[in-house]
Design an enzyme around this catalytic site. Structure first.
Site, PDB file in Angstrom:
ATOM      1  N   ARG A   1      -2.495  -1.455   0.502  1.00 18.87           N
ATOM      2  CA  ARG A   1      -1.922  -0.684   1.906  1.00 18.87           C
ATOM      3  C   ARG A   1      -1.101   0.243   1.577  1.00 18.87           C
ATOM      4  NH1 ARG A   1      -1.946  -4.342   6.609  1.00 18.87           N
ATOM      5  NH2 ARG A   1      -4.434  -5.163   6.353  1.00 18.87           N
TER       6      ARG A   1
ATOM      7  N   ARG B   1       2.323   1.371   7.778  1.00 17.64           N
ATOM      8  CA  ARG B   1       3.473   1.487   8.256  1.00 17.64           C
ATOM      9  C   ARG B   1       4.807   2.051   7.962  1.00 17.64           C
ATOM     10  NH1 ARG B   1       1.631  -2.994  13.010  1.00 17.64           N
ATOM     11  NH2 ARG B   1       1.251  -3.745  10.442  1.00 17.64           N
TER      12      ARG B   1
ATOM     13  N   ASP C   1     -10.781   0.116   7.384  1.00 17.56           N
ATOM     14  CA  ASP C   1     -10.406  -1.063   7.028  1.00 17.56           C
ATOM     15  C   ASP C   1     -11.682  -1.765   7.676  1.00 17.56           C
ATOM     16  OD1 ASP C   1      -8.023  -3.127   9.171  1.00 17.56           O
ATOM     17  OD2 ASP C   1      -9.701  -3.803   9.514  1.00 17.56           O
TER      18      ASP C   1
ATOM     19  N   TYR D   1     -13.264 -12.597  10.961  1.00 18.29           N
ATOM     20  CA  TYR D   1     -13.068 -12.628  12.306  1.00 18.29           C
ATOM     21  C   TYR D   1     -13.926 -12.584  13.072  1.00 18.29           C
ATOM     22  CZ  TYR D   1      -8.656 -10.336   9.477  1.00 18.29           C
ATOM     23  OH  TYR D   1      -7.151 -10.452   8.691  1.00 18.29           O
TER      24      TYR D   1
HETATM   25  O1  CP3 Z   1      -5.018  -0.085   1.142  1.00 20.69           O
HETATM   26  C1  CP3 Z   1      -4.716   0.712   2.082  1.00 20.69           C
HETATM   27  O2  CP3 Z   1      -3.826   1.533   1.577  1.00 20.69           O
HETATM   28  C2  CP3 Z   1      -6.307   1.624   2.675  1.00 20.69           C
HETATM   29  C3  CP3 Z   1      -6.620   0.895   3.601  1.00 20.69           C
HETATM   30  C4  CP3 Z   1      -6.362  -1.065   4.057  1.00 20.69           C
HETATM   31  C5  CP3 Z   1      -6.264  -0.986   5.309  1.00 20.69           C
HETATM   32  N1  CP3 Z   1      -6.481  -2.370   5.784  1.00 20.69           N
HETATM   33  C6  CP3 Z   1      -5.552   0.022   6.698  1.00 20.69           C
HETATM   34  C7  CP3 Z   1      -4.670  -0.886   7.715  1.00 20.69           C
HETATM   35  C8  CP3 Z   1      -6.891  -2.235   3.968  1.00 20.69           C
HETATM   36  C9  CP3 Z   1      -7.496  -2.080   2.362  1.00 20.69           C
HETATM   37  C10 CP3 Z   1      -6.881  -2.639   4.512  1.00 20.69           C
HETATM   38  C11 CP3 Z   1      -8.131  -4.230   4.234  1.00 20.69           C
HETATM   39  C12 CP3 Z   1      -7.247  -4.957   5.473  1.00 20.69           C
HETATM   40  N2  CP3 Z   1      -7.988  -5.056   6.978  1.00 20.69           N
HETATM   41  C13 CP3 Z   1      -8.044  -6.764   5.198  1.00 20.69           C
HETATM   42  C14 CP3 Z   1      -7.909  -7.087   3.784  1.00 20.69           C
HETATM   43  C15 CP3 Z   1      -6.498  -7.096   2.988  1.00 20.69           C
HETATM   44  C16 CP3 Z   1      -5.566  -7.933   3.858  1.00 20.69           C
HETATM   45  O3  CP3 Z   1      -4.999  -7.824   4.494  1.00 20.69           O
HETATM   46  O4  CP3 Z   1      -5.348  -9.113   3.405  1.00 20.69           O
HETATM   47  C17 CP3 Z   1      -7.731  -7.294   6.628  1.00 20.69           C
HETATM   48  C18 CP3 Z   1      -7.541  -8.711   6.158  1.00 20.69           C
HETATM   49  C19 CP3 Z   1      -7.419  -6.918   7.428  1.00 20.69           C
HETATM   50  C20 CP3 Z   1      -7.671  -7.179   9.215  1.00 20.69           C
HETATM   51  C21 CP3 Z   1      -6.335  -5.963   9.681  1.00 20.69           C
HETATM   52  N3  CP3 Z   1      -6.357  -4.640   9.665  1.00 20.69           N
HETATM   53  C22 CP3 Z   1      -5.691  -7.304  10.213  1.00 20.69           C
HETATM   54  C23 CP3 Z   1      -4.829  -8.392   9.940  1.00 20.69           C
HETATM   55  C24 CP3 Z   1      -4.837  -5.851  11.045  1.00 20.69           C
HETATM   56  C25 CP3 Z   1      -3.138  -5.696  11.314  1.00 20.69           C
HETATM   57  C26 CP3 Z   1      -2.318  -6.833  10.704  1.00 20.69           C
HETATM   58  C27 CP3 Z   1      -0.206  -5.524  11.157  1.00 20.69           C
HETATM   59  O5  CP3 Z   1      -0.573  -5.036   9.547  1.00 20.69           O
HETATM   60  O6  CP3 Z   1      -1.178  -4.757  11.631  1.00 20.69           O
HETATM   61  C28 CP3 Z   1      -5.307  -4.750  10.058  1.00 20.69           C
HETATM   62  C29 CP3 Z   1      -4.498  -3.151  10.795  1.00 20.69           C
HETATM   63  C30 CP3 Z   1      -4.118  -2.220   9.756  1.00 20.69           C
HETATM   64  N4  CP3 Z   1      -5.039  -1.747   8.365  1.00 20.69           N
HETATM   65  C31 CP3 Z   1      -3.262  -1.704   9.279  1.00 20.69           C
HETATM   66  C32 CP3 Z   1      -3.647  -0.630   8.230  1.00 20.69           C
HETATM   67  C33 CP3 Z   1      -2.243   0.172   7.514  1.00 20.69           C
HETATM   68  C34 CP3 Z   1      -2.093  -1.210  10.879  1.00 20.69           C
HETATM   69  C35 CP3 Z   1      -2.261  -0.678  11.799  1.00 20.69           C
HETATM   70  C36 CP3 Z   1      -1.241  -0.007  12.736  1.00 20.69           C
HETATM   71  O7  CP3 Z   1      -1.294   1.108  11.452  1.00 20.69           O
HETATM   72  O8  CP3 Z   1      -1.170  -0.429  13.362  1.00 20.69           O
END
Ligand code: CP3
Length: 353
Positions: A27, A31, A77, A154
């Protein structure tokens, strides 16, 4: 084709000699970076950002402009795949992901089909190609997908969950239905990752964020074999270069030997295991990626440097076979300066030792 100018990440995964330990952060575009928040605002929402290849490219590059990172990761994502399968992904502000049509009915599960990546997920393959052009062979680009089990969590729960009530009820009462979802999802993920590789991803990572919520027996039946099936069917070489794969099961520290056996090149570690112990258990067979506690980045610079060195010391001498990373995604509350301390410490300290 030639390797990127900085190929230490690929070299470490393939266990070739390196002159320092490579580092990138899960990630890394997110943010905690004000420029990310600004691009996301311009996009309108997180999902619109993911679905716009040029904006996705822009945020992918943002952390690389700030820090001396050794790899870029596609901005997207894991839930784009179930979205392409027709479940209707949306994000509720502050509540995380949701599906309009979670999988509960048997007839819907029977009808589940594998999406064509170049059609339903074209914005991702286009994004990968655009990012590769923008990187201009500076560092490698990592593609990724969710594991079938994690995506299925999910898809069935319809949202984030801590108990996994619906998934686990299905697991213990209708394992045949769960296996059906996992099989279709594994096929979808394989096609999706291969399309990313064909479009220019130089390594791929599978995120099994919820595999650690399973019992040992259930992990062996419902998560691991599907990841094995994917790894076995990935394109191994593209443009004359090996495309290494990394498998990350959060909470999977007890099962490292079994994960190493599925044929992946690297294992992602969360922060709960000592990386030196992990290396002694599997280190000669696979590379290891990890595993600093992301919360260390809330501490002052001296503590960040000390904890970073602790991970490097624990992995031990000979920097190859280790890709430095956090044990999970970076928190949105991380001060951006902390990342600079981490990256500099990894590079300087691993060069010395
Ligand atoms: O690593 C990177 O920079 C690549 C981008 C990336 C994102 N999500 C961007 C993201 C990657 C590799 C993911 C994987 C992801 N997404 C996983 C597996 C990794 C982990 O964290 O266990 C999972 C379970 C998800 C599902 C997901 N997406 C959730 C549960 C959430 C909400 C959590 C939160 O932080 O709000 C997201 C949103 C998400 N995916 C964000 C980002 C940058 C935040 C969204 C925003 O900008 O509001």
């Amino acid at each position: 084709m030639t390797r990127p100018t900085n190929d230490t990440f690929l070299r470490a995964l393939l266990k070739e000699p390196t002159d320092r330990t490579p580092v990138w952060l899960m990630r890394q575009a997110g943010r905690y970076l004000p420029e990310y928040c600004e691009t996301r605002r311009r996009a309108g929402s997180f999902l619109q950002l993911c679905k716009n290849p040029s904006l996705a490219c822009e945020v992918t590059l943002q952390p690389l402009a700030r820090y001396d990172l050794d790899a870029a990761i596609l901005f997207s994502d894991i839930l784009t795949v179930p979205d392409a399968m027709g479940l209707g992904l949306y994000f509720e502000e502050g509540e995380g992901p949701r599906f309009e049509r979670p999988l509960r009915e048997e007839w819907v599960i029977r009808d589940l089909a594998v999406p064509e990546p170049y059609d339903h997920l074209r914005y991702v393959t286009d994004g990968v190609a655009e990012i590769r052009r923008a990187l201009a062979n500076s560092v490698p680009l990592i593609g990724f997908a969710g594991s079938p089990f994690t995506l299925t969590c999910y898809m069935i729960e319809g949202a984030s969950s801590s108990e996994f009530r619906h998934v686990k009820t299905m697991l213990y009462t209708r394992p045949d239905l769960l296996h059906r979802i996992l099989a279709v999802t594994a096929e979808a993920v394989t096609a999706y990752l291969n399309a990313q590789i064909e479009s220019g991803a130089q390594a791929v990572m599978i995120f099994d964020s919820w595999g650690g919520a399973l019992s040992a027996a259930a992990y062996r039946e419902f998560s691991l074999p599907y990841m094995q099936r994917i790894v076995a069917n990935l394109i191994r070489e593209h443009d004359g270069e090996r495309v290494p794969s990394i498998v990350f099961t959060k909470g999977g520290g007890l099962w490292l030997e079994s994960i190493a056996d599925i044929g992946c090149d690297g294992i992602g570690l969360d922060w709960t295991i000592d990386i030196g112990e992990a290396r002694r258990r599997v280190g000669e067979r696979v590379a290891l990626q990890g595993n600093l506690d992301p919360a260390v980045l809330f501490a002052p610079p001296e503590s960040i440097a000390a904890e970073t060195k602790r991970v490097l010391d624990s992995f031990g001498p000979g920097s190859t076979g280790h890709v430095f990373n956090l044990g999970h995604g970076i928190s949105q509350h991380t001060p951006p300066e902390s990342v600079d301390v981490l990256v500099r410490t990894v590079h300087e300290y691993s060069k010395k030792s």
